[in-house]
Write a protein that holds these residues in place. Structure first.
Motif, PDB file in Angstrom:
ATOM      1  N   ASN A   9       0.833  -1.202   0.000  1.00 40.59           N
ATOM      2  CA  ASN A   9       0.000   0.000   0.000  1.00 40.59           C
ATOM      3  C   ASN A   9       0.868   1.254   0.000  1.00 40.59           C
ATOM      4  O   ASN A   9       0.613   2.210  -0.748  1.00 40.59           O
ATOM      5  N   GLY A 131      -8.195  -2.756  -5.614  1.00 42.34           N
ATOM      6  CA  GLY A 131      -8.898  -1.564  -5.145  1.00 42.34           C
ATOM      7  C   GLY A 131      -8.040  -0.764  -4.183  1.00 42.34           C
ATOM      8  O   GLY A 131      -7.978   0.475  -4.263  1.00 42.34           O
ATOM      9  N   ARG A 132      -7.372  -1.447  -3.279  1.00 41.89           N
ATOM     10  CA  ARG A 132      -6.487  -0.763  -2.334  1.00 41.89           C
ATOM     11  C   ARG A 132      -5.302  -0.123  -3.060  1.00 41.89           C
ATOM     12  O   ARG A 132      -4.906   1.010  -2.745  1.00 41.89           O
ATOM     13  N   GLU A 134      -5.204   1.028  -6.112  1.00 43.44           N
ATOM     14  CA  GLU A 134      -5.659   2.224  -6.816  1.00 43.44           C
ATOM     15  C   GLU A 134      -5.997   3.356  -5.850  1.00 43.44           C
ATOM     16  O   GLU A 134      -5.699   4.526  -6.114  1.00 43.44           O
ATOM     17  N   ALA A 135      -6.630   3.021  -4.733  1.00 43.03           N
ATOM     18  CA  ALA A 135      -6.973   4.056  -3.756  1.00 43.03           C
ATOM     19  C   ALA A 135      -5.711   4.728  -3.209  1.00 43.03           C
ATOM     20  O   ALA A 135      -5.630   5.960  -3.111  1.00 43.03           O
ATOM     21  N   TRP A 136      -4.719   3.922  -2.841  1.00 42.82           N
ATOM     22  CA  TRP A 136      -3.469   4.489  -2.335  1.00 42.82           C
ATOM     23  C   TRP A 136      -2.742   5.265  -3.431  1.00 42.82           C
ATOM     24  O   TRP A 136      -2.121   6.308  -3.162  1.00 42.82           O
ATOM     25  N   HIS A 138      -4.118   6.924  -6.004  1.00 47.22           N
ATOM     26  CA  HIS A 138      -4.778   8.217  -6.199  1.00 47.22           C
ATOM     27  C   HIS A 138      -4.548   9.140  -5.013  1.00 47.22           C
ATOM     28  O   HIS A 138      -4.413  10.361  -5.180  1.00 47.22           O
ATOM     29  N   ILE A 261     -10.764   7.709  -5.582  1.00 48.20           N
ATOM     30  CA  ILE A 261     -10.435   6.892  -4.407  1.00 48.20           C
ATOM     31  C   ILE A 261     -11.619   6.024  -3.983  1.00 48.20           C
ATOM     32  O   ILE A 261     -11.489   4.794  -3.895  1.00 48.20           O
ATOM     33  N   PRO A 262     -12.815   6.599  -3.722  1.00 49.76           N
ATOM     34  CA  PRO A 262     -13.928   5.716  -3.351  1.00 49.76           C
ATOM     35  C   PRO A 262     -14.355   4.793  -4.493  1.00 49.76           C
ATOM     36  O   PRO A 262     -14.814   3.673  -4.256  1.00 49.76           O
ATOM     37  N   ALA A 264     -12.398   3.332  -6.675  1.00 46.60           N
ATOM     38  CA  ALA A 264     -11.491   2.179  -6.697  1.00 46.60           C
ATOM     39  C   ALA A 264     -11.882   1.156  -5.638  1.00 46.60           C
ATOM     40  O   ALA A 264     -11.874  -0.056  -5.883  1.00 46.60           O
ATOM     41  N   LEU A 265     -12.256   1.633  -4.461  1.00 46.96           N
ATOM     42  CA  LEU A 265     -12.684   0.722  -3.397  1.00 46.96           C
ATOM     43  C   LEU A 265     -14.010   0.053  -3.762  1.00 46.96           C
ATOM     44  O   LEU A 265     -14.209  -1.135  -3.491  1.00 46.96           O
ATOM     45  N   GLY A 315     -11.383   5.381 -11.796  1.00 46.06           N
ATOM     46  CA  GLY A 315     -11.322   4.592 -10.567  1.00 46.06           C
ATOM     47  C   GLY A 315     -11.759   3.153 -10.784  1.00 46.06           C
ATOM     48  O   GLY A 315     -11.138   2.220 -10.272  1.00 46.06           O
TER      49      GLY A 315
END
Length: 393
Positions: A9, A131-132, A134-136, A138, A261-262, A264-265, A315
């Motif tokens: 991450n 998903g994690r 991509e969120a990290w 972004h 971010i949301p 991607a999750l 995302g």
């Protein structure tokens, strides 16, 4: 970082800023050194073309290597040294080779991170971790953008390079926190039950119809997508409705990153329960809607829904595209090569997008140009719905 996944991450957070090098800041710096717009565009194009040409060979290298961490560490160091050379000697004979090195080094990041992720969590844990990732990623982009703006305004452009060097140091530290023993290299290549057997031949991979359809859909998507944000800023400035152009452009980026971010999750959550198919379709749907809104509404407030849709598409796609490739090529030992091939196709689309959008805006006007891009995006969706193979959940 108490676990390899936590270190992964952190790697995604720090590498987000390093991968793109100086990005738009290089153009600003070179302009201040007396470079012409044509010269600036030339060296940036050279770097992009070098990365595009190197993508597939580098993906093959990741599939063959048992030193993925080393590849990522060397890429981070190469990018930093190349960007530093631009500051030390901003002449064509130095900047052009430095951009080539930056483009090639950046091209290894996506397949290497994908392979590292698969090697740590396997196919079963891949949707959730994508998903994690991509969120990290972004979050790292957004943080770096804000810090670069503040530092650049306060201390000048060299401070942006110092920030990037610090992020590279964070990337290398995160890599060192991932034990080599924690990586399953058979899983990292998608070898599956074929562990120990040779990977499928490159010829067989290139003959895979499913990969052709996915690559064509991604090329069309990025042909429509890459120019839409710059065109939106140009349209608002041309209409005199954007206010401060730099602030308007910054706002477009922040709205999109905040949405990614949301999304991607959410993409990871959907992929775990419904498979990547629905995530990919939703990502493709967002872009035609974005083009239609941008073409129909002239108010600067259109920025909000248009860039939110950009965040939705990017995302979701950041999870769906590598996830689909990992599923489609599971058992081949060529997952990262396949990812690099698709990224090359989407790079071709993105490279052609500004020219297409600029010609459409000049000949037909900005509103019609957005509709042209929207139609191309709709073609990507139609292609996938008609010809794409539905992956298993």
């Amino acid at each position: 970082m108490n676990s390899p996944v936590a270190a992964l991450n952190a790697l995604n957070f720090f590498m987000a800023d390093v991968r793109d090098g100086l990005g738009p800041f290089l153009g600003v710096y070179l302009q201040g050194q007396g470079w012409s717009p044509g010269g600036i565009g030339l060296v940036m194009t050279i770097g992009g073309l070098a990365g595009m040409a190197a993508a597939t060979p580098l993906g093959m290298m990741v599939d063959r290597s048992r030193r993925i961490r080393l590849l990522l560490g060397l890429a981070a160091i190469a990018i930093i040294l190349s960007c530093g050379a631009n500051f030390v000697m901003p002449v064509m004979g130095v900047v052009a080779p430095a951009q080539i090195v930056t483009g090639i080094a950046a091209a290894v990041v996506a397949p290497a991170v994908a392979g590292l992720t698969l090697g740590l969590v396997g196919q079963k844990g891949y949707p959730h971790q994508l998903g994690r990732n991509e969120a990290w990623n972004h979050a790292g982009n957004a943080t770096a953008a804000v810090l670069s703006g503040v530092l650049g305004w306060s201390f000048g452009l060299p401070a942006v390079f110092v920030l990037m060097a610090a992020m590279a140091g964070g990337s290398i530290f995160a890599l060192l926190r991932i034990p080599a023993a924690a990586i399953d290299y058979a899983a990292a290549t998608g070898a599956g039950d074929r562990e120990g057997a040779p990977a499928v031949s490159l010829r067989d991979l290139l003959a895979d119809r499913r990969l052709h359809v996915l690559a064509a859909a991604m090329m069309l998507f990025h042909l429509a997508n890459a120019a839409m944000l710059p065109l939106l800023g140009q349209a608002m400035v041309a209409r005199g409705t954007a206010g401060d152009a730099s602030a308007y452009t910054a706002a477009t980026v922040l709205v999109a990153q905040g949405t990614m971010i949301p999304m991607a999750l959410l993409a990871a959550w959907l992929a775990e329960r419904r498979g990547y198919w629905i995530v990919f379709v939703l990502a493709l749907v967002a872009l035609p809607l974005r083009g239609a809104l941008a073409g129909a509404i002239q108010s600067p407030m259109v920025l909000i829904p248009v860039q939110m849709l950009d965040g939705v598409g990017a995302g979701l796609l950041g999870v769906a595209m590598p996830g689909l490739i990992a599923r489609l090529l599971d058992g081949t030992g060529r997952v990262n090569t396949g990812l690099a091939l698709v990224m090359t196709a989407q790079g071709i689309g993105a490279a052609c997008s500004p020219l297409l959008a600029g010609m459409a805006a000049e000949w037909l006007g900005y509103g019609a140009a957005f509709l042209v891009l929207g139609v191309i995006a709709a073609a990507a969706l139609a292609l996938w719905l008609v010809a794409g193979d539905r992956p298993r959940a």
